[in-house]
Structure formats: C-alpha cells, structure tokens
Design an enzyme around this catalytic site. Sequence first.
Site, PDB file in Angstrom:
ATOM      1  N   LYS A 276     -94.595 -59.347  61.213  1.00 56.51           N
ATOM      2  CA  LYS A 276     -95.896 -58.665  61.200  1.00 56.51           C
ATOM      3  C   LYS A 276     -96.572 -58.824  62.558  1.00 56.51           C
ATOM      4  O   LYS A 276     -96.296 -59.784  63.279  1.00 56.51           O
ATOM      5  CB  LYS A 276     -96.801 -59.321  60.144  1.00 56.51           C
ATOM      6  CG  LYS A 276     -96.481 -58.972  58.706  1.00 56.51           C
ATOM      7  CD  LYS A 276     -97.479 -59.646  57.758  1.00 56.51           C
ATOM      8  CE  LYS A 276     -97.135 -59.372  56.313  1.00 56.51           C
ATOM      9  NZ  LYS A 276     -97.250 -57.947  55.931  1.00 56.51           N
ATOM     10  N   ARG A 350     -91.491 -57.922  46.167  1.00 59.36           N
ATOM     11  CA  ARG A 350     -90.681 -57.306  45.098  1.00 59.36           C
ATOM     12  C   ARG A 350     -89.346 -58.022  44.941  1.00 59.36           C
ATOM     13  O   ARG A 350     -88.763 -58.032  43.868  1.00 59.36           O
ATOM     14  CB  ARG A 350     -90.513 -55.812  45.407  1.00 59.36           C
ATOM     15  CG  ARG A 350     -89.797 -55.527  46.696  1.00 59.36           C
ATOM     16  CD  ARG A 350     -90.024 -54.109  47.207  1.00 59.36           C
ATOM     17  NE  ARG A 350     -91.300 -53.945  47.892  1.00 59.36           N
ATOM     18  CZ  ARG A 350     -91.725 -52.800  48.416  1.00 59.36           C
ATOM     19  NH1 ARG A 350     -90.990 -51.712  48.330  1.00 59.36           N
ATOM     20  NH2 ARG A 350     -92.890 -52.745  49.024  1.00 59.36           N
TER      21      ARG A 350
END
Length: 492
Positions: A276, A350
């Site tokens: 990120k 996920r």
Amino acid sequence: MDFSIKIGPSEKLGKGCAVLLLHSNLKLSSLKGFNKFTNTFLKKSPRENGFYGNTGETLYLTNSLFAPFSSILLVGMGEKNTMDRGKFVRALNTAYDALKKHNVTEITLFSNDLKNLKYDLEFLVQTISRVLTESNYKYENTLKTKPGRYLLKKINITSTLDEKIEIREAFKRGKAIGEGSNLAKELGNLPPNTCTPSFLAKKSKNLGRLKNVAVSVLSRKNMESLGMGSLLSVSNGSYEPPQFIIIKYTGGRKTQKPVVLIGKGITFDTGGISLKPSSGMDEMKYDMSGAGSVIGTMQAVARMNLPMNVIGLVPTCENMPGGAATRPSDVVRSMSGKTIEILNTDAEGRLILCDALTYAARFKPTAVIDVATLTGACVVALGNVASGLFSNNDELANQVEIAGEKAWDRVWRLPTWDDYHKQLESNFADVANIGGRAAGSITAACFLEKFANFPWAHLDIAGTAWVSGKAKGSTGRPVPLLCEFLMSKSGW
Ligand code: BES
Ligand code: MN
Ligand code: ZN
C-alpha cells in the site's frame, strides 16, 4: 457505571442531576414528584431560557431550591412525530457532553417522562444505558500521562413497582452491549505492535471465564493439517504466528444449531507484496476491527446470558511483505479444495475469511455472519454511515437490516448477482482473488459467497469501524447491530 432503580415519587429518591428528556411540547410527567419551587420553575423557565426541546438542545440549571437534586438538565428530543431512533441517540450524546461539561457524576431519570417519548420503555432504557456506557470510553492504554478523566458514575431511574424488573433487565443488557462495543474499540485502537494475533488470542481466552463460554485456539500446525492454505498464504511474510480463535457460547439447548460470527483479524495490513502507499497506512491497524467486534459481541452475549448458541470465529494474522511472502500470480489451495489465483496480495481479507467460512460449516449453523474491513470501495460507496450488507438469503438480510435500524448501527444491502461473479474467473485457478476495478465491494462479497453453503450475510465495515481526522479512533461498530440481531434470534 453503577445503576439503581428507586420505586416511588421522584422527590424522595432523587440525587445528583435530574435529567429530563422531553419533546418540543415540553410535557413533563415527573413534575408531580418535584417540590413546589422546582415544579413552578420547570413550568415557566425553559422557554424563558430559550429552550424549545429541539433535538440535541440542552439546558443545564442549578438552584439550591431544586433539592434534593443538585441540578437539572433538560434534553430536547424534537417533535414526537418526526422522532427517529437516530435522533434519540444523538440527543443522548449531547446530554453526555453537557454532563461532562458540568462534571456531573450522578444522574436521575424518571420513567414517567420516558413514557412520554415515542418508543417503548425497554428500548429507551437499554439505549440510554448502552449509549452512556459507550460515551464513558476513552483510550489511554499507551499514554504515559493520562489526562484528568471525566466519568459518569451512577444512573438512578425512578419507576413504579411493576416496571422494576423490565427496567433493570433492559439496563443490564444495554450495559453489556456498551461494554462489548468498548472492548471492540479498545482492541481496534491498540497499536499493532501490541495487538498482535497472539494478543487477540489471549484476550479471547479471558472470555473463557464467563459462564457458558469455552475458547480454543488453532496454531499454524493445526491450520496446516486442516488445509487452510488460503489463510496461511496471507501469513507467510510475517514473523508473528497466525492464530485461529474459536469462542463457543452455549446458552441454548445442546441440540440447538448455532449462529456463527466470523471476524476478519488482520492486525496490520501493509498490502503485502502489493504494498500500500505509505500515506494513511497507519489506519490499517484497524484491519482487525471485524475480529474486535466479534470478540466484543461474544462478551456481551455471555454477559446477557442469551438463551441460544453462538460461535465466534476469528482468523487472525498480519499481511506483511518479506522473502517468504505470497507473490501476485501464486496459486493457493483453500480448505474447501478450491484453488485461488492471488492477483493482488492486498486483497487478503477474503483469503482468510474463505477458510473460516469453510470451517464454519462443521457447526451446521442456522446463519453465518462475517464482519470485515474488506474494501476501500465500500468507503467510497457508503461513506462512514452505513456498513455494506451482502447476503445469499433474503430473510437473513432483512433480519440484519432490522437489527441495524433498531440499534442505529445501519447497513445498506448490495447485490451479489451471477453477473458480478463472472469478474472473478481465472485461467489458472478455480477463482481469482480480485475482480477488477468495477464494483470492488461486490466482487469481494461474491468471492466469499462461493464458500458459503448456508444462510450467510457479510458486513463490509471498512467505512464504519473507525473515524479518521481529529477524533480518530475505533467506533465499536457493528457490535450494537450484532447484539440486537442475536437478541431477536434468541426470541428476546
Ligand atoms: N483492509 C483493506 C480494505 C480497506 C481499505 C479498509 C481502506 C479500509 C480502508 C483490504 O484488505 C484491501 O486492501 N482491499 C483492497 C482490495 C483490492 C486490492 C481489490 C482495496 O480495497 O483496495
Ligand atoms: Mn489489504
Ligand atoms: Zn485488509
């Protein structure tokens, strides 16, 4: 926060600050109980002092002749017919601010007045107790100098004998929910060098002291033998060992099927090899907020003694880059047997949740709700007002919506149609872990849906679990929603 109920007329029972909640008709039923001076004063004085009972308006009055009360706080609730549960919560928050400003530590409320408000006594008392308990929370764990700390310490409610039990129970429930929410906030606010996966496991084990609660934790080895290759692939770049926490609450009959809650527990999300940008990356310590809310809810459920079975699952690890970290294009095998092509290591939530969903099936659950700070796209879509709701079952989705409305911890449903599932197709595995730029929150939910063979709902709390800016911190959401949902499931 202490609590007591007093039966009888208010003037004999009162103490501290008398808090009067009133609609803009300024009608008060507690007046009969006050002394003559206070009574006349309250009939005339509010409007003279510019108080009209609008939502969130407060007027703080002191006069030695109010005895036995030291002061009176009027709190406006607005027009009765346009009142909603959100305005009630907002009014309670401004009431707390006024009490804090005047350093009031004990208050008295009057059930006669509460009965003039739009909602039933039980809801009102539970919400008062929950919201004031939440307001009392302040983070100070890692501060050397703890600033002088305001605390509301005691709430009295005057009531009639027949309401006494109802009021006491509602108060206890509100307090349990508020404390559950505060636990979620504390876990979210703690820095990631303290709040590691092992720390979450330790905190969860503490819940084992509560009645009907048993906690166990799976180690990396256990997860390997179960074949949780997807979860473990997220943990590969990290020195901190992953943990899989199982909190079982058995307040129901043995044969009764449980509700399973699953919380995303990424204690820090760097993005992994798909790193990120640095700006704002500190906020990724909140990426375990789903886990925090499940742990907080389990504590509340046990303290409330809900007559049902609930299981909390917390898959937890860090998402770090490193020599052993997962690469974009790696293919991993999930516990379900489905293979996953990892195209972006930053879509890690996920990957840990899918193995937890597969694990959940062994409990033959009536419903499974997973809670996760899953996508930035959800923040773009719904901001910090509503959590995203996704479900394969309309009845369950409705129940979650209703609980959210009641707790004023609202959700908004988005679809998981087949058309969106197509975006997750891969040439090299059964499924890809990202679905492109379009509809990012939906494709994330579609990924999870492929692993849910039971009534399932997913809450994306990326926008609602914390606030940024000056008041930066964890919100404790969606603990109030989850508690309300479970209470109604249990038949309360
Ligand atoms: N934890 C983040 C989601 C997130 C982002 C929460 C910003 C709150 C604020 C999640 O693991 C993530 O990185 N998601 C990616 C998914 C993308 C790579 C498909 C995202 O939302 O950018
Ligand atoms: Mn991520
Ligand atoms: Zn994440």
